[in-house]
Design a protein around this motif. Structure first.
Motif, PDB file in Angstrom:
ATOM      1  N   SER A  48       0.800  -1.239   0.000  1.00 25.55           N
ATOM      2  CA  SER A  48       0.000   0.000   0.000  1.00 25.55           C
ATOM      3  C   SER A  48       0.824   1.276   0.000  1.00 25.55           C
ATOM      4  CB  SER A  48      -0.934   0.006   1.219  1.00 25.55           C
ATOM      5  OG  SER A  48      -1.998  -0.893   1.035  1.00 25.55           O
ATOM      6  N   SER A  80      -4.751   4.229   3.462  1.00 25.78           N
ATOM      7  CA  SER A  80      -5.004   2.950   4.123  1.00 25.78           C
ATOM      8  C   SER A  80      -5.670   3.316   5.448  1.00 25.78           C
ATOM      9  CB  SER A  80      -3.707   2.174   4.355  1.00 25.78           C
ATOM     10  OG  SER A  80      -3.067   1.858   3.149  1.00 25.78           O
ATOM     11  N   CYS A 135      -8.771  -0.001   2.083  1.00 21.70           N
ATOM     12  CA  CYS A 135      -8.510   0.426   0.702  1.00 21.70           C
ATOM     13  C   CYS A 135      -9.757   0.916  -0.024  1.00 21.70           C
ATOM     14  CB  CYS A 135      -7.907  -0.729  -0.086  1.00 21.70           C
ATOM     15  SG  CYS A 135      -6.301  -1.297   0.503  1.00 21.70           S
TER      16      CYS A 135
END
Length: 337
Positions: A48, A80, A135
């Motif tokens: 991420s 995130s 996400c």
């Protein structure tokens, strides 16, 4: 350069109990290495930490402008998040503006990390859903781009136009041909690169002057959104949010799973990338804090920096038992970078 180097130490009392190894690199926008620890040409997944790269096609395609996305939404596209109301309420509204809903997200349902929201769901007898996924902001960005492109509903498939656009941007920003991909926790492809390539991409986000006009503006807008809304990028008590707050908008940082962390330094035109060998978050947070201090963008005396740089360890009775500290190879052995 060695393969892995010691980057974080765990002390219990006066005895070294554990050591985390890692790799780290600082690059400029040309891809030149400013400083390095370990084998920075080894391939890794950015996880991420690269969400701002995945958001570039959203900007460059004209989709963000067409749907009048706000800086808050751009920050969420790179986030995130905790699954708190400040995140999920915005995701729900974003999807509604697209005439879509939670079922259109292809990230899986995730129990929210935000304790208050989790307890609220339990009291109400409700289940968590895809909007709580950390996400879901990134996926809302994917859906926005997909609607602009007119693609089919399965936008996470590697051969989908959305993911192909992301791969192109990723390879151009890293300056590398990705050797392959893995499926991330949110079901989207995550393309591999070297740690040097990841740091180079972040340096190009920091200093987009050598990019084309459209991409340079896209990079600037995404970085500005993350700097302006650190609370949306992660959440209360999270390292990304607290470190960005501590640096007062001078630097963007973003974590990734399995001990990855990046930093974007616009004032210096530099990018940082690090990876912890055993994937430990505690080591990644200590290592990134140490590098931010050495780079002169973080105050080692700020409480949020101390919290990561050299966190004290306590047992269940509240007794201080030890500390985590950056290893000398990363922090104590040299002058500012």
């Amino acid at each position: 350069m060695g393969d892995w180097v010691n980057v974080a130490e765990v002390w219990r009392g006066d005895i070294l109990e554990s050591v985390h190894q890692g790799r780290a690199v600082v690059c400029d926008s040309r891809g030149d290495v400013v400083a390095a620890w370990g084998d920075v040409d080894a391939v890794t997944y950015p996880r991420s930490s690269c969400k701002m790269l995945q958001a570039l096609p959203l900007m460059e395609s004209g989709a963000a402008a067409r749907f009048s996305l706000t800086p808050e939404q751009l920050a969420l596209a790179c986030a995130s998040h905790e699954g708190a109301h400040i995140h999920t309420d915005r995701v729900v509204k974003w999807l509604g503006d697209l005439e879509l809903g939670e079922a259109d997200l292809r990230c899986g349902p995730q129990i929210p990390r935000a304790r208050e929201e989790l307890e609220e769901l339990i009291r109400a007898g409700q289940s968590h859903d895809r909007t709580h996924n950390n996400c879901s902001g990134k996926h809302s960005g994917f859906l926005t781009l997909n609607k602009h492109l007119g693609g089919d509903a399965e936008y996470v498939e590697p051969d989908h136009p959305v993911q192909q656009a992301i791969l192109t941007a990723f390879e151009e920003m890293t300056g590398e041909t990705s050797p392959g991909y893995g499926i991330d926790g949110c079901s989207a492809p995550n393309h591999a690169c070297t740690l040097r390539g990841l740091a180079t991409a972040m340096a190009r986000m920091a200093d987009p002057s050598k990019l084309g006009k459209i991409r340079a503006q896209a990079a600037q807008d995404l970085v500005a959104a993350m700097k302006a809304h650190p609370d949306l990028v992660a959440g209360q008590g999270r390292a990304c949010t607290e470190l960005m707050d501590a640096m007062e908008g001078r630097t963007v940082v973003k974590t990734g799973a399995e001990g990855v962390f990046i930093a974007i330094l616009p004032e210096r035109g530099l990018g940082v990338a690090l990876k912890i060998q055993d994937g430990a978050t505690r080591a990644a947070e200590t290592a990134i804090a140490a590098l931010l201090v050495r780079l002169g963008v973080a105050d080692p005396n700020h409480p949020s920096v101390i919290k990561r740089l050299c966190p004290k360890q306590y047992n269940f009775a509240g007794l201080e038992t030890g500390r985590i500290a950056p290893a000398s190879a990363l922090y104590a052995d040299g002058a500012a970078i």
